[in-house]
Design an enzyme around this catalytic site. Structure first.
Site, PDB file in Angstrom:
ATOM      1  N   ASP A  21       0.851  -1.180   0.000  1.00  0.00           N
ATOM      2  CA  ASP A  21       0.000   0.000   0.000  1.00  0.00           C
ATOM      3  C   ASP A  21       0.899   1.246   0.000  1.00  0.00           C
ATOM      4  O   ASP A  21       2.100   1.161   0.291  1.00  0.00           O
ATOM      5  CB  ASP A  21      -0.888  -0.044   1.248  1.00  0.00           C
ATOM      6  CG  ASP A  21      -1.744   1.191   1.394  1.00  0.00           C
ATOM      7  OD1 ASP A  21      -2.404   1.579   0.415  1.00  0.00           O
ATOM      8  OD2 ASP A  21      -1.733   1.795   2.487  1.00  0.00           O
ATOM      9  N   ASP A  23      -0.412   5.195   0.883  1.00  0.00           N
ATOM     10  CA  ASP A  23      -0.719   6.155   1.947  1.00  0.00           C
ATOM     11  C   ASP A  23      -0.713   5.480   3.313  1.00  0.00           C
ATOM     12  O   ASP A  23      -1.426   4.509   3.551  1.00  0.00           O
ATOM     13  CB  ASP A  23      -2.089   6.786   1.713  1.00  0.00           C
ATOM     14  CG  ASP A  23      -2.088   7.744   0.530  1.00  0.00           C
ATOM     15  OD1 ASP A  23      -1.009   7.995  -0.025  1.00  0.00           O
ATOM     16  OD2 ASP A  23      -3.170   8.235   0.159  1.00  0.00           O
ATOM     17  N   ASP A 228      -1.794  -0.609   6.009  1.00  0.00           N
ATOM     18  CA  ASP A 228      -2.114  -0.023   7.313  1.00  0.00           C
ATOM     19  C   ASP A 228      -3.604   0.060   7.604  1.00  0.00           C
ATOM     20  O   ASP A 228      -3.993   0.400   8.723  1.00  0.00           O
ATOM     21  CB  ASP A 228      -1.527   1.387   7.403  1.00  0.00           C
ATOM     22  CG  ASP A 228      -2.304   2.396   6.561  1.00  0.00           C
ATOM     23  OD1 ASP A 228      -2.478   2.146   5.347  1.00  0.00           O
ATOM     24  OD2 ASP A 228      -2.750   3.419   7.113  1.00  0.00           O
TER      25      ASP A 228
END
Length: 292
Positions: A21, A23, A228
């Site tokens: 991922d 961001d 996250d």
């Protein structure tokens, strides 16, 4: 860093892939900086371990970030909706891929026009307690995301999904999700936005791309995935090693029963780099680790 479970690995036996991922993972949640991860990214590249960027971002956003990260590998956009493979990256074009602008493109997701048609019909009947990108001004997207005006324009050049900044209550959201599912669409809650997309996810797209890698190597492909937020869980579930990068904005998502799970102590790209370095560093006290 806390590693809940581990197992012995030998780097020479496998072709490792790292799906990540952006961001809050490779990019800092607040500043969007990737500086703390740069050294580790360079080590992976020099070791022949591709880093596959897998994000809710659009193709144009991803192209810019790939340049900034010196990354020339395939990437996955809009939460698994499309896979972009540089033409010639594999010896042959993957099955079901079309060619466009120097890429082989595999599209397991839905088209944005179909999603917007659903949103219009649904909004007319049930109301629209959200700000969606297609209906938002550049200034509104900037205010909602913290992006610059140029970045916000790229974020709105979507082909396969639509982000919603939810402004209603939880009951309204659950009812909306049920209607979207009944109409053949999926929803994913990201860090800030509820994404409406086709019946795909980051995990399904990652598995499709992993199969393409496996087709052209004699070694078994093994996958490390890092993220996250809740919209990363499908990708983390299909990984041989899952890395949950701690966020300064929300608690780590729950991933029970994964056999090889790491949850970082540090946040963002610093936590990502520490986890990857730990996995790929030989330590006589931890036979699970392998040399990069």
């Amino acid at each position: 860093m806390t590693e809940t479970k581990s197992a012995a690995y030998n780097s020479s036996d496998f072709q490792w892939l790292v799906a990540s991922d952006l961001d809050g993972t490779l990019l800092d949640h607040f500043s969007y900086s990737h500086l703390p991860a740069n050294d580790t990214l360079e080590k992976l590249e020099s070791s022949g371990i591709p880093v596959i960027l897998n994000s809710s971002k659009t193709r144009d956003e991803m192209l810019e970030l790939r340049r900034a990260l010196n990354n020339e590998h395939p990437f996955i956009v809009e939460n698994g909706s499309a896979i972009f493979i540089p033409q010639g990256y594999f010896p042959q074009r993957p099955e079901f891929a079309r060619e466009e602008s120097g890429f082989w493109i595999v599209e397991p997701g839905a088209r944005r026009d179909d999603i917007l048609a659903f949103l219009q019909q649904d909004g007319e009947k049930h109301g629209a307690p959200y700000l969606n990108f297609a209906a938002a001004s550049t200034a509104e997207i900037v205010a909602a995301t913290g992006l610059t005006s140029a970045e916000a324009e790229k974020a709105n050049q979507r082909n396969y999904s639509e982000p919603l900044l939810w402004q209603g209550d939880e009951q309204e959201k659950l009812a909306f999700i049920a209607r979207a599912n009944a109409s053949g669409f999926a929803t994913l809650q990201g860090g800030r936005f509820l994404h409406v997309l086709g019946q795909t996810d980051k995990g399904r797209a990652t598995q499709l791309l992993k199969k393409a890698y496996q087709h052209y190597t004699d070694r078994e492909c093994r996958l490390i995935a890092s993220g996250d937020g809740p919209n990363d869980l499908d990708m983390l579930r299909v990984a041989d090693i899952a890395v949950i990068v701690r966020s300064p904005a929300h608690p780590p998502p729950s991933l029970p029963h994964h056999p090889h799970l790491i949850v970082t102590r540090e946040t963002g790209p610093r936590g990502w780099a520490e986890a990857i370095e730990e996995i790929f560093t030989t330590d006589s006290k931890h036979s699970a680790n392998i040399r990069m």
